[in-house]
Design a protein around this motif. Structure first.
Motif, short mmCIF file in Angstrom:
data_model
loop_
_atom_site.label_atom_id
_atom_site.label_comp_id
_atom_site.label_asym_id
_atom_site.label_seq_id
_atom_site.Cartn_x
_atom_site.Cartn_y
_atom_site.Cartn_z
N PHE A 255 101.19 46.63 29.40
CA PHE A 255 99.85 47.01 29.88
C PHE A 255 98.83 46.94 28.74
O PHE A 255 97.72 46.41 28.89
N SER A 256 99.21 47.45 27.55
CA SER A 256 98.28 47.45 26.41
C SER A 256 97.91 46.03 26.01
O SER A 256 96.75 45.74 25.70
N GLU A 257 98.90 45.12 26.04
CA GLU A 257 98.63 43.72 25.71
C GLU A 257 97.62 43.13 26.68
O GLU A 257 96.66 42.47 26.28
N ASP A 258 97.85 43.36 27.98
CA ASP A 258 96.95 42.80 28.99
C ASP A 258 95.56 43.42 28.90
O ASP A 258 94.56 42.76 29.12
N LEU A 259 95.53 44.71 28.53
CA LEU A 259 94.24 45.38 28.39
C LEU A 259 93.47 44.78 27.21
O LEU A 259 92.25 44.57 27.28
N SER A 260 94.18 44.45 26.13
CA SER A 260 93.52 43.83 24.96
C SER A 260 92.93 42.49 25.35
O SER A 260 91.84 42.12 24.91
N SER A 261 93.68 41.76 26.20
CA SER A 261 93.20 40.45 26.60
C SER A 261 91.93 40.59 27.47
O SER A 261 90.98 39.82 27.33
N LEU A 262 91.92 41.63 28.30
CA LEU A 262 90.74 41.91 29.13
C LEU A 262 89.55 42.31 28.24
O LEU A 262 88.41 41.90 28.45
N GLN A 263 89.87 43.09 27.23
CA GLN A 263 88.84 43.54 26.27
C GLN A 263 88.20 42.33 25.58
O GLN A 263 86.98 42.25 25.44
N GLY A 269 82.38 37.43 26.68
CA GLY A 269 81.64 37.02 27.87
C GLY A 269 82.38 35.98 28.71
O GLY A 269 81.75 35.10 29.30
N ASP A 270 83.70 36.08 28.77
CA ASP A 270 84.50 35.11 29.51
C ASP A 270 84.54 35.50 31.00
O ASP A 270 85.53 36.07 31.50
N GLY A 271 83.44 35.20 31.69
CA GLY A 271 83.31 35.58 33.10
C GLY A 271 84.35 34.95 34.00
O GLY A 271 84.82 35.56 34.95
N ASP A 272 84.75 33.71 33.68
CA ASP A 272 85.75 33.02 34.51
C ASP A 272 87.06 33.80 34.50
O ASP A 272 87.71 33.98 35.53
N LYS A 273 87.44 34.26 33.33
CA LYS A 273 88.70 34.98 33.21
C LYS A 273 88.63 36.31 34.00
O LYS A 273 89.57 36.66 34.71
N LEU A 274 87.50 36.98 33.87
CA LEU A 274 87.33 38.25 34.59
C LEU A 274 87.38 38.00 36.10
O LEU A 274 88.07 38.69 36.84
#
Ligand code: NAP
Length: 313
Positions: A255-263, A269-274
Motif C-alpha cells: 500500500f505504501s509503495e502504491d501511495l508513493s506512486s500516487l503522490q 501533474g500526471d493527470g492521465d495516471k490519476l
C-alpha cells in the motif's frame, strides 16, 4: 421454523456477533436450547434482559458442558484462554468453532486444547458493524454474507458439513479455505482498510492547521465514511493487528509503495495516471454492487438500525 439443527448450542461471548447468532438461532429455531456465557456480570445481565438464551453462565466451562455446538465469539487474543477452559468439558462429538477475524493464530491458539473426541473447525463470518455489545446484534446480520470455514486437513467431513449447514441456515453463503490464505485475503479486504481509516482519522485529529470543528462540520465530503470504520471496537482491532501481523505488514508495504506512486503522479501533474486509476477503481465498486455485497442507494442504503450490515469485519 425448521427442525433444530443442534439440541444445544453454547455461545461463548455475547457481543455484536454472539448476540446476532443468538437472535438468528431463535428466529429460525436452530437449537433446542441456547447456553450463553460471558465474562462480565454487566454483559450477562444485558443478554438475560434481552432474552437471548435459555441459560446464562459466567463460566465458559459450564456453558460448554453438554453442548453439541460451541461458538466462541470473543476478541481473537482471548481464544486460547477460552479453549483451555472449555476443552475438558466438551462432550464426545461436540463441534467447536469461532468467529474471529484472524484464522491462523486462532487455530494455533485453540486446536491444542480441543480433545480428540470433539471437532474443532475455525470460522469467520464476513459480516459486522462498528457497534459492540449484546444490544448491537440483529438476526439478519449474516444474511447474504459469506462465512469462511478453515477446517484443518484431518477434520471430520460430517462435522464440517453440519457447521456449513448451520451457517447456511443463518442466511450465509459458505466458503472453505486454508487459514493462512484467509488471513492474506482479509488483510487486504478488511484489515488494511481499517488501519487506513484509523490512521486518517488520527491524522485529522492531530492537524494543527484545520480545526476539529471544521473536520466535523465538513465531514460529509468523504471523511465521515472513514470514521465509521475508525469507530470499530479498539480491543477487537488491536487483537486483529497483533494476530495477523505478517499479512498485514505485507499489505501495508504494498500500500505504501502504491501511495508513493500516487503522490508522485500528483506532484508531477500526471493527470492521465490519476484518471486511469480512478476509472479502474470505480469498476470495482460496480462489481461489489453486482455481487450483492452493497447497494447503489444513497448513503449506501444504510438505515439507522441495520447500519452497515456486513461492511466491517
Ligand atoms: P463485542 O461486541 O465487543 O463482544 C465481545 C464479547 O467477548 C463479549 O461477550 C465480551 O465479554 C467478550 N470478551 C471480551 N474480551 C474478552 C476476554 N479477554 N476474555 C473473554 N471474553 C472476552 O465483539 P464482537 O464484535 O462480537 O467480536 C467478537 C469476535 O468476532 C472477534 O473475534 C472479532 O474479531 C469477530 N468478528 C467481529 C466482527 C465485527 O464487525 N464486529 C465481524 C466478524 C467477526 P464482556 O462484555 O462480558 O467483557
Amino acid at each position: 421454523m425448521t427442525e433444530p439443527l443442534f439440541d444445544s448450542i453454547a455461545l461463548i461471548g455475547i457481543g455484536l456477533i454472539g448476540s446476532s447468532l443468538a437472535r438468528v438461532i431463535a428466529a429460525k429455531g436452530l437449537a433446542g436450547q441456547v447456553r450463553i456465557a460471558t465474562r462480565s456480570t454487566e454483559t450477562l445481565d444485558a443478554a438475560r434482559a434481552l432474552e437471548l438464551g435459555d441459560s446464562y453462565f459466567r463460566s465458559n466451562a459450564e456453558a460448554a458442558e453438554g453442548a453439541d455446538l460451541v461458538i466462541v465469539s470473543v476478541p481473537v487474543g482471548a481464544s486460547e484462554a477460552v479453549a483451555r477452559q472449555i476443552g475438558p468439558h466438551l462432550k464426545p462429538g461436540a463441534i467447536v468453532s469461532d468467529v474471529g477475524s484472524t484464522k491462523a493464530s486462532v487455530v494455533r491458539q485453540m486446536a491444542p486444547h480441543i480433545p480428540d473426541h470433539a471437532h474443532f473447525i475455525a470460522g469467520h463470518p464476513i459480516a459486522g458493524t462498528e457497534q459492540s455489545g449484546p444490544e448491537a446484534g440483529f438476526a439478519e446480520l449474516f444474511e447474504n454474507r459469506w462465512c469462511i470455514l478453515t477446517p484443518e486437513s484431518g477434520a471430520d467431513p460430517e462435522a464440517v458439513a453440519r457447521l456449513r449447514g448451520f451457517w447456511q441456515a443463518c442466511g450465509s453463503m459458505v466458503d472453505e479455505m486454508d487459514p493462512d490464505h484467509h488471513d492474506r485475503v482479509l488483510a487486504i479486504v478488511s484489515h488494511l482498510p481499517h488501519i487506513i481509516a484509523y490512521n486518517i482519522v488520527g491524522t485529522a485529529d492531530d492537524l494543527e492547521t484545520v480545526t476539529k470543528s471544521e473536520v466535523i462540520k465538513y465531514s460529509a465530503s468523504g471523511f465521515r465514511d472513514f470514521t465509521r470504520l475508525a469507530a470499530s471496537d479498539p480491543v477487537m482491532w488491536r487483537d486483529v493487528c497483533l494476530h495477523n501481523k505478517d499479512a498485514l505488514l505485507e499489505m501495508l508495504s504494498r500500500f505504501s509503495e502504491d501511495l508513493s506512486s500516487l503522490q508522485r503522479a500528483i506532484r508531477w501533474g500526471d493527470g492521465d495516471k490519476l484518471y486511469e486509476l480512478f476509472s479502474r477503481t470505480r469498476g470495482i465498486r460496480r462489481s461489489i454492487i453486482q455481487a450483492g455485497q452493497d447497494t447503489e442507494e444513497p448513503n449506501f442504503g444504510r438505515d439507522a438500525h441495520k447500519a452497515e450490515a456486513g461492511a466491517a469485519e
